[in-house]
Write a protein that holds these residues in place. Structure first.
Motif, PDB file in Angstrom:
ATOM      1  N   ARG A 189     108.121 -52.438  60.275  1.00  0.00           N
ATOM      2  CA  ARG A 189     106.800 -52.269  61.369  1.00  0.00           C
ATOM      3  C   ARG A 189     106.532 -50.891  61.803  1.00  0.00           C
ATOM      4  O   ARG A 189     105.474 -50.422  61.796  1.00  0.00           O
ATOM      5  CB  ARG A 189     106.747 -53.264  62.318  1.00  0.00           C
ATOM      6  CG  ARG A 189     106.797 -54.691  61.583  1.00  0.00           C
ATOM      7  CD  ARG A 189     106.244 -55.659  62.544  1.00  0.00           C
ATOM      8  NE  ARG A 189     104.981 -55.397  62.964  1.00  0.00           N
ATOM      9  CZ  ARG A 189     104.653 -55.680  64.492  1.00  0.00           C
ATOM     10  NH1 ARG A 189     105.517 -56.437  65.130  1.00  0.00           N
ATOM     11  NH2 ARG A 189     103.616 -55.339  65.034  1.00  0.00           N
ATOM     12  N   CYS A 190     107.526 -50.332  62.244  1.00  0.00           N
ATOM     13  CA  CYS A 190     107.337 -48.714  62.940  1.00  0.00           C
ATOM     14  C   CYS A 190     106.820 -47.926  61.818  1.00  0.00           C
ATOM     15  O   CYS A 190     105.732 -47.313  62.118  1.00  0.00           O
ATOM     16  CB  CYS A 190     108.693 -48.436  63.396  1.00  0.00           C
ATOM     17  SG  CYS A 190     109.220 -49.134  64.937  1.00  0.00           S
ATOM     18  N   HIS A 191     107.606 -48.092  60.579  1.00  0.00           N
ATOM     19  CA  HIS A 191     106.918 -47.099  59.457  1.00  0.00           C
ATOM     20  C   HIS A 191     105.422 -47.475  59.331  1.00  0.00           C
ATOM     21  O   HIS A 191     104.752 -46.530  58.996  1.00  0.00           O
ATOM     22  CB  HIS A 191     107.595 -47.204  58.286  1.00  0.00           C
ATOM     23  CG  HIS A 191     109.155 -46.553  58.544  1.00  0.00           C
ATOM     24  ND1 HIS A 191     109.286 -45.133  58.535  1.00  0.00           N
ATOM     25  CD2 HIS A 191     110.465 -46.805  58.182  1.00  0.00           C
ATOM     26  CE1 HIS A 191     110.487 -44.853  58.522  1.00  0.00           C
ATOM     27  NE2 HIS A 191     111.300 -45.892  58.463  1.00  0.00           N
ATOM     28  N   TYR A 192     104.968 -48.574  59.095  1.00  0.00           N
ATOM     29  CA  TYR A 192     103.787 -49.148  58.990  1.00  0.00           C
ATOM     30  C   TYR A 192     102.724 -48.620  59.740  1.00  0.00           C
ATOM     31  O   TYR A 192     101.730 -47.982  59.535  1.00  0.00           O
ATOM     32  CB  TYR A 192     103.772 -50.953  58.839  1.00  0.00           C
ATOM     33  CG  TYR A 192     102.355 -51.458  58.495  1.00  0.00           C
ATOM     34  CD1 TYR A 192     101.997 -51.368  56.908  1.00  0.00           C
ATOM     35  CD2 TYR A 192     101.359 -51.570  59.218  1.00  0.00           C
ATOM     36  CE1 TYR A 192     100.820 -51.849  56.867  1.00  0.00           C
ATOM     37  CE2 TYR A 192     100.004 -52.059  59.100  1.00  0.00           C
ATOM     38  CZ  TYR A 192      99.830 -52.170  57.689  1.00  0.00           C
ATOM     39  OH  TYR A 192      98.587 -52.538  57.288  1.00  0.00           O
ATOM     40  N   GLU A 193     103.361 -48.935  61.029  1.00  0.00           N
ATOM     41  CA  GLU A 193     102.328 -48.362  62.287  1.00  0.00           C
ATOM     42  C   GLU A 193     102.312 -46.749  62.139  1.00  0.00           C
ATOM     43  O   GLU A 193     101.053 -46.398  62.698  1.00  0.00           O
ATOM     44  CB  GLU A 193     102.641 -48.820  63.677  1.00  0.00           C
ATOM     45  CG  GLU A 193     102.707 -50.152  63.729  1.00  0.00           C
ATOM     46  CD  GLU A 193     101.457 -50.979  63.526  1.00  0.00           C
ATOM     47  OE1 GLU A 193     100.596 -50.365  64.203  1.00  0.00           O
ATOM     48  OE2 GLU A 193     101.281 -52.116  63.385  1.00  0.00           O
ATOM     49  N   LEU A 194     102.954 -46.137  61.692  1.00  0.00           N
ATOM     50  CA  LEU A 194     103.181 -44.852  61.508  1.00  0.00           C
ATOM     51  C   LEU A 194     102.301 -44.114  60.392  1.00  0.00           C
ATOM     52  O   LEU A 194     102.215 -42.874  60.030  1.00  0.00           O
ATOM     53  CB  LEU A 194     104.535 -44.122  61.641  1.00  0.00           C
ATOM     54  CG  LEU A 194     105.195 -44.091  62.853  1.00  0.00           C
ATOM     55  CD1 LEU A 194     106.640 -43.779  62.811  1.00  0.00           C
ATOM     56  CD2 LEU A 194     104.516 -42.970  63.843  1.00  0.00           C
ATOM     57  N   LYS A 195     101.730 -45.313  59.563  1.00  0.00           N
ATOM     58  CA  LYS A 195     100.745 -45.041  58.389  1.00  0.00           C
ATOM     59  C   LYS A 195     102.047 -44.564  57.426  1.00  0.00           C
ATOM     60  O   LYS A 195     101.654 -43.927  56.370  1.00  0.00           O
ATOM     61  CB  LYS A 195      99.868 -44.099  58.628  1.00  0.00           C
ATOM     62  CG  LYS A 195      98.850 -44.384  59.639  1.00  0.00           C
ATOM     63  CD  LYS A 195      98.287 -45.529  59.366  1.00  0.00           C
ATOM     64  CE  LYS A 195      97.079 -45.862  60.545  1.00  0.00           C
ATOM     65  NZ  LYS A 195      97.118 -46.844  61.348  1.00  0.00           N
ATOM     66  N   GLU A 196     103.301 -44.747  57.483  1.00  0.00           N
ATOM     67  CA  GLU A 196     104.119 -44.436  56.340  1.00  0.00           C
ATOM     68  C   GLU A 196     104.385 -45.701  55.457  1.00  0.00           C
ATOM     69  O   GLU A 196     105.444 -46.172  55.600  1.00  0.00           O
ATOM     70  CB  GLU A 196     105.493 -44.042  57.024  1.00  0.00           C
ATOM     71  CG  GLU A 196     105.585 -42.885  57.966  1.00  0.00           C
ATOM     72  CD  GLU A 196     106.605 -42.217  58.708  1.00  0.00           C
ATOM     73  OE1 GLU A 196     107.377 -43.117  58.907  1.00  0.00           O
ATOM     74  OE2 GLU A 196     106.818 -41.314  58.970  1.00  0.00           O
ATOM     75  N   PHE A 197     103.513 -46.029  54.748  1.00  0.00           N
ATOM     76  CA  PHE A 197     103.462 -47.384  54.079  1.00  0.00           C
ATOM     77  C   PHE A 197     104.528 -47.426  53.115  1.00  0.00           C
ATOM     78  O   PHE A 197     105.284 -48.619  52.695  1.00  0.00           O
ATOM     79  CB  PHE A 197     102.040 -47.485  53.357  1.00  0.00           C
ATOM     80  CG  PHE A 197     100.801 -47.464  54.583  1.00  0.00           C
ATOM     81  CD1 PHE A 197     100.835 -48.268  55.434  1.00  0.00           C
ATOM     82  CD2 PHE A 197     100.079 -46.585  54.556  1.00  0.00           C
ATOM     83  CE1 PHE A 197     100.016 -48.373  56.398  1.00  0.00           C
ATOM     84  CE2 PHE A 197      98.874 -46.407  55.423  1.00  0.00           C
ATOM     85  CZ  PHE A 197      98.861 -47.473  56.337  1.00  0.00           C
ATOM     86  N   GLU A 198     104.640 -46.245  52.327  1.00  0.00           N
ATOM     87  CA  GLU A 198     105.737 -46.379  51.384  1.00  0.00           C
ATOM     88  C   GLU A 198     107.188 -46.547  51.822  1.00  0.00           C
ATOM     89  O   GLU A 198     107.905 -47.537  51.549  1.00  0.00           O
ATOM     90  CB  GLU A 198     106.096 -44.873  50.438  1.00  0.00           C
ATOM     91  CG  GLU A 198     104.565 -45.031  49.559  1.00  0.00           C
ATOM     92  CD  GLU A 198     104.615 -45.896  48.375  1.00  0.00           C
ATOM     93  OE1 GLU A 198     105.755 -46.328  47.926  1.00  0.00           O
ATOM     94  OE2 GLU A 198     103.514 -46.341  47.950  1.00  0.00           O
ATOM     95  N   LYS A 199     107.289 -45.889  53.059  1.00  0.00           N
ATOM     96  CA  LYS A 199     108.761 -46.139  53.583  1.00  0.00           C
ATOM     97  C   LYS A 199     108.839 -47.367  54.360  1.00  0.00           C
ATOM     98  O   LYS A 199     109.909 -47.906  54.418  1.00  0.00           O
ATOM     99  CB  LYS A 199     108.779 -45.173  54.841  1.00  0.00           C
ATOM    100  CG  LYS A 199     109.205 -43.711  54.320  1.00  0.00           C
ATOM    101  CD  LYS A 199     109.390 -42.571  55.564  1.00  0.00           C
ATOM    102  CE  LYS A 199     109.806 -41.313  55.149  1.00  0.00           C
ATOM    103  NZ  LYS A 199     109.970 -40.253  56.245  1.00  0.00           N
ATOM    104  N   PRO A 236     112.334 -51.524  54.227  1.00  0.00           N
ATOM    105  CA  PRO A 236     112.859 -52.354  55.019  1.00  0.00           C
ATOM    106  C   PRO A 236     112.208 -53.620  55.194  1.00  0.00           C
ATOM    107  O   PRO A 236     112.693 -54.670  55.669  1.00  0.00           O
ATOM    108  CB  PRO A 236     112.991 -51.485  56.407  1.00  0.00           C
ATOM    109  CG  PRO A 236     111.969 -50.427  56.216  1.00  0.00           C
ATOM    110  CD  PRO A 236     111.817 -50.352  54.626  1.00  0.00           C
ATOM    111  N   LEU A 237     111.091 -53.778  54.844  1.00  0.00           N
ATOM    112  CA  LEU A 237     110.148 -55.312  54.970  1.00  0.00           C
ATOM    113  C   LEU A 237     110.840 -56.015  54.010  1.00  0.00           C
ATOM    114  O   LEU A 237     110.877 -57.331  54.381  1.00  0.00           O
ATOM    115  CB  LEU A 237     108.936 -54.821  54.919  1.00  0.00           C
ATOM    116  CG  LEU A 237     108.076 -54.360  56.296  1.00  0.00           C
ATOM    117  CD1 LEU A 237     106.554 -54.068  55.743  1.00  0.00           C
ATOM    118  CD2 LEU A 237     108.208 -54.972  57.655  1.00  0.00           C
ATOM    119  N   LYS A 238     110.985 -55.659  52.809  1.00  0.00           N
ATOM    120  CA  LYS A 238     111.577 -56.369  51.742  1.00  0.00           C
ATOM    121  C   LYS A 238     112.913 -56.817  52.010  1.00  0.00           C
ATOM    122  O   LYS A 238     113.479 -58.220  51.843  1.00  0.00           O
ATOM    123  CB  LYS A 238     111.408 -55.948  50.500  1.00  0.00           C
ATOM    124  CG  LYS A 238     111.906 -56.710  49.109  1.00  0.00           C
ATOM    125  CD  LYS A 238     111.641 -55.628  47.901  1.00  0.00           C
ATOM    126  CE  LYS A 238     112.286 -56.835  46.768  1.00  0.00           C
ATOM    127  NZ  LYS A 238     112.095 -55.994  45.554  1.00  0.00           N
TER     128      LYS A 238
END
Length: 70
Positions: free
Chosen positions: A39-49, A53-55
Motif C-alpha cells: 500500500r505504501c508503494h501504491y500511495e507513492l505511485k510506485e505501482f510496479e513495486k 508485496p500485495l500479491k
C-alpha cells in the motif's frame, strides 16, 4: 514500531511508513505488514513495486487461513 508506522501512513508520510514496515517485516514476517508495504508503494505511485508485496500478502494470508470459511 507498528503503531508508529500506522501513524505515518495515516498522516500520509508514506516514505517513513514504508521504511518502518520494511523493518518490521524483517523481524516479524506477517501478511498484514507485507500488505502495508504494498500500500505504501501504491500511495507513492510506485505501482510496479506495489504488485509483488500485495500479491505476496494475499497468498500468505490465504495460506495462513486455509480451511476457514468467510
Amino acid at each position: 514500531m507498528l503503531e508508529e508506522a500506522d501513524k505515518y501512513f495515516i498522516e500520509g508520510d508514506y516514505k517513513k511508513a514504508l521504511k518502518l514496515f520494511e523493518n518490521i517485516q524483517q523481524s516479524i514476517p506477517n501478511s498484514l505488514v507485507i500488505f502495508h508495504i504494498g500500500r505504501c508503494h501504491y500511495e507513492l505511485k510506485e505501482f510496479e513495486k506495489s504488485l509483488k508485496p500485495l500479491k505476496e500478502a494475499y497468498l500468505l494470508f490465504k495460506e495462513q487461513n486455509a480451511g476457514l470459511e468467510y
